[in-house]
Scaffold this motif. Structure first.
Motif, PDB file in Angstrom:
ATOM      1  N   GLU A   1      52.601  16.449  79.539  1.00  0.00           N
ATOM      2  CA  GLU A   1      51.856  15.517  78.329  1.00  0.00           C
ATOM      3  C   GLU A   1      53.652  15.815  78.045  1.00  0.00           C
ATOM      4  OE1 GLU A   1      51.626  14.126  74.577  1.00  0.00           O
ATOM      5  OE2 GLU A   1      50.705  13.920  76.370  1.00  0.00           O
ATOM      6  N   SER A   2      54.264  16.479  78.981  1.00  0.00           N
ATOM      7  CA  SER A   2      56.065  16.035  78.460  1.00  0.00           C
ATOM      8  C   SER A   2      56.207  15.323  79.214  1.00  0.00           C
ATOM      9  CB  SER A   2      56.869  17.941  78.743  1.00  0.00           C
ATOM     10  OG  SER A   2      56.692  18.294  77.226  1.00  0.00           O
ATOM     11  N   VAL A   3      56.140  15.136  80.509  1.00  0.00           N
ATOM     12  CA  VAL A   3      56.384  14.413  81.012  1.00  0.00           C
ATOM     13  C   VAL A   3      56.178  12.692  81.382  1.00  0.00           C
ATOM     14  CG1 VAL A   3      55.950  13.013  84.064  1.00  0.00           C
ATOM     15  CG2 VAL A   3      56.551  15.846  83.305  1.00  0.00           C
TER      16      VAL A   3
ATOM     17  N   LEU B   1      67.119  21.152  76.619  1.00  0.00           N
ATOM     18  CA  LEU B   1      67.225  21.990  77.493  1.00  0.00           C
ATOM     19  C   LEU B   1      66.773  21.778  78.957  1.00  0.00           C
ATOM     20  CD1 LEU B   1      67.978  24.399  74.303  1.00  0.00           C
ATOM     21  CD2 LEU B   1      69.901  22.622  75.327  1.00  0.00           C
ATOM     22  N   THR B   2      65.028  21.911  78.713  1.00  0.00           N
ATOM     23  CA  THR B   2      64.362  21.743  79.975  1.00  0.00           C
ATOM     24  C   THR B   2      64.554  20.073  81.353  1.00  0.00           C
ATOM     25  OG1 THR B   2      62.743  21.020  78.580  1.00  0.00           O
ATOM     26  CG2 THR B   2      62.730  23.503  78.519  1.00  0.00           C
ATOM     27  N   SER B   3      64.739  19.603  80.413  1.00  0.00           N
ATOM     28  CA  SER B   3      64.448  18.336  82.014  1.00  0.00           C
ATOM     29  C   SER B   3      65.891  17.715  82.224  1.00  0.00           C
ATOM     30  CB  SER B   3      63.919  17.475  80.681  1.00  0.00           C
ATOM     31  OG  SER B   3      64.016  15.819  81.445  1.00  0.00           O
ATOM     32  N   PRO B   4      65.351  18.207  83.629  1.00  0.00           N
ATOM     33  CA  PRO B   4      66.649  17.930  85.049  1.00  0.00           C
ATOM     34  C   PRO B   4      67.534  16.484  84.545  1.00  0.00           C
ATOM     35  CG  PRO B   4      64.304  17.773  85.931  1.00  0.00           C
ATOM     36  CD  PRO B   4      64.243  18.430  84.390  1.00  0.00           C
ATOM     37  N   ILE B   5      66.955  15.414  83.634  1.00  0.00           N
ATOM     38  CA  ILE B   5      67.483  14.316  83.107  1.00  0.00           C
ATOM     39  C   ILE B   5      68.325  14.188  82.397  1.00  0.00           C
ATOM     40  CG2 ILE B   5      66.116  12.787  84.080  1.00  0.00           C
ATOM     41  CD1 ILE B   5      64.769  11.948  81.326  1.00  0.00           C
ATOM     42  N   PHE B   6      68.962  15.050  81.815  1.00  0.00           N
ATOM     43  CA  PHE B   6      69.380  15.878  80.924  1.00  0.00           C
ATOM     44  C   PHE B   6      70.791  16.529  81.069  1.00  0.00           C
ATOM     45  CE2 PHE B   6      65.727  15.713  77.800  1.00  0.00           C
ATOM     46  CZ  PHE B   6      65.832  13.653  77.215  1.00  0.00           C
ATOM     47  N   ARG B   7      70.677  17.061  82.640  1.00  0.00           N
ATOM     48  CA  ARG B   7      71.814  17.418  83.413  1.00  0.00           C
ATOM     49  C   ARG B   7      72.817  16.322  83.860  1.00  0.00           C
ATOM     50  NH1 ARG B   7      67.101  20.989  86.169  1.00  0.00           N
ATOM     51  NH2 ARG B   7      66.506  21.754  84.903  1.00  0.00           N
ATOM     52  N   ASP B   8      74.352  16.131  83.063  1.00  0.00           N
ATOM     53  CA  ASP B   8      74.991  15.238  83.949  1.00  0.00           C
ATOM     54  C   ASP B   8      75.578  15.807  85.714  1.00  0.00           C
ATOM     55  OD1 ASP B   8      76.353  13.347  84.344  1.00  0.00           O
ATOM     56  OD2 ASP B   8      77.889  13.151  82.712  1.00  0.00           O
ATOM     57  N   LYS B   9      75.146  14.934  86.765  1.00  0.00           N
ATOM     58  CA  LYS B   9      75.931  16.030  87.759  1.00  0.00           C
ATOM     59  C   LYS B   9      77.025  15.053  88.309  1.00  0.00           C
ATOM     60  CE  LYS B   9      72.569  13.454  90.942  1.00  0.00           C
ATOM     61  NZ  LYS B   9      72.475  11.950  90.579  1.00  0.00           N
TER      62      LYS B   9
END
Length: 194
Positions: A121-123, A185-193
């Motif tokens: 559902e989150s996806v 906090l849980t989704s990798p799309i919010f991490r900035d690389k």
């Protein structure tokens, strides 16, 4: 082995050994992403398949020169974009296209083990939120956050300035955080690389 290392290995096997199995593996690995990218321009499944096939034919034709390409994935996105635009303009010579004319359909697939804890559902909600972004923002977001291209590679593929890419990623993240506050906090799309 991470995806970029694997692509580099396949690239070298194709360039130095004309390795057909490596070529097939590269095709299977990148076809879905390149197809979605091409479809965002062509809006036609058959045309998008043809574009991606042409892209991979070009890879095989230039196999002996592949070792000179620093980032094959970014190069393939650039080829796919150019072939897609050529396909669209061949079929409709009267229309001038800009990146805002196209809509890259987002379809997230998680690559990291911790990402599997994100519910279906989150996806679905994340994909829906990404698809609600403005066209240029959505394409840039997809290339950087989903396909893993750097900001500079994305700017090069789309022929945009680096500040434009940075700005669009910032806009995309803000819009997604506003529409999906529980996932930030849980989704990798919010991490900035980058």
């Amino acid at each position: 082995m991470n995806t970029l290392t694997y692509i580099k290995e396949l690239q070298e096997r194709i360039a130095y050994h004309n390795d057909m199995k490596a070529y097939e593996s590269l095709y299977k690995l990148l076809f879905p992403s390149l197809f979605r990218f091409s479809y965002s321009f062509t809006k036609n499944y058959q045309a998008a398949e043809e574009v991606v096939s042409d892209t991979f034919i070009k890879v095989w034709e230039m196999a002996s020169q592949l070792h000179k390409i620093e980032n094959l994935k970014a190069y393939l996105f650039t080829l796919t974009k150019n072939y897609s635009i050529n396909q669209v303009t061949r079929s409709d010579k009267q229309v001038e296209y800009t990146i805002d004319s196209f809509a890259f359909d987002a379809s997230i697939t998680w690559r990291h083990p911790e990402d599997i804890f994100i519910s279906g559902e989150s996806v679905r909600r994340i994909n829906q939120a990404i698809n609600s972004l403005p066209p240029q923002c959505r394409i840039i977001f997809q290339l950087v956050k989903i396909e893993g291209l750097s900001y500079q590679e994305t700017a090069d593929v789309l022929e945009l300035s680096l500040p434009t890419v940075r700005n669009q990623i910032s806009i995309g993240i803000k819009k997604l955080l506003n529409s999906l506050p529980a996932l930030q906090l849980t989704s990798p799309i919010f991490r900035d690389k980058n």
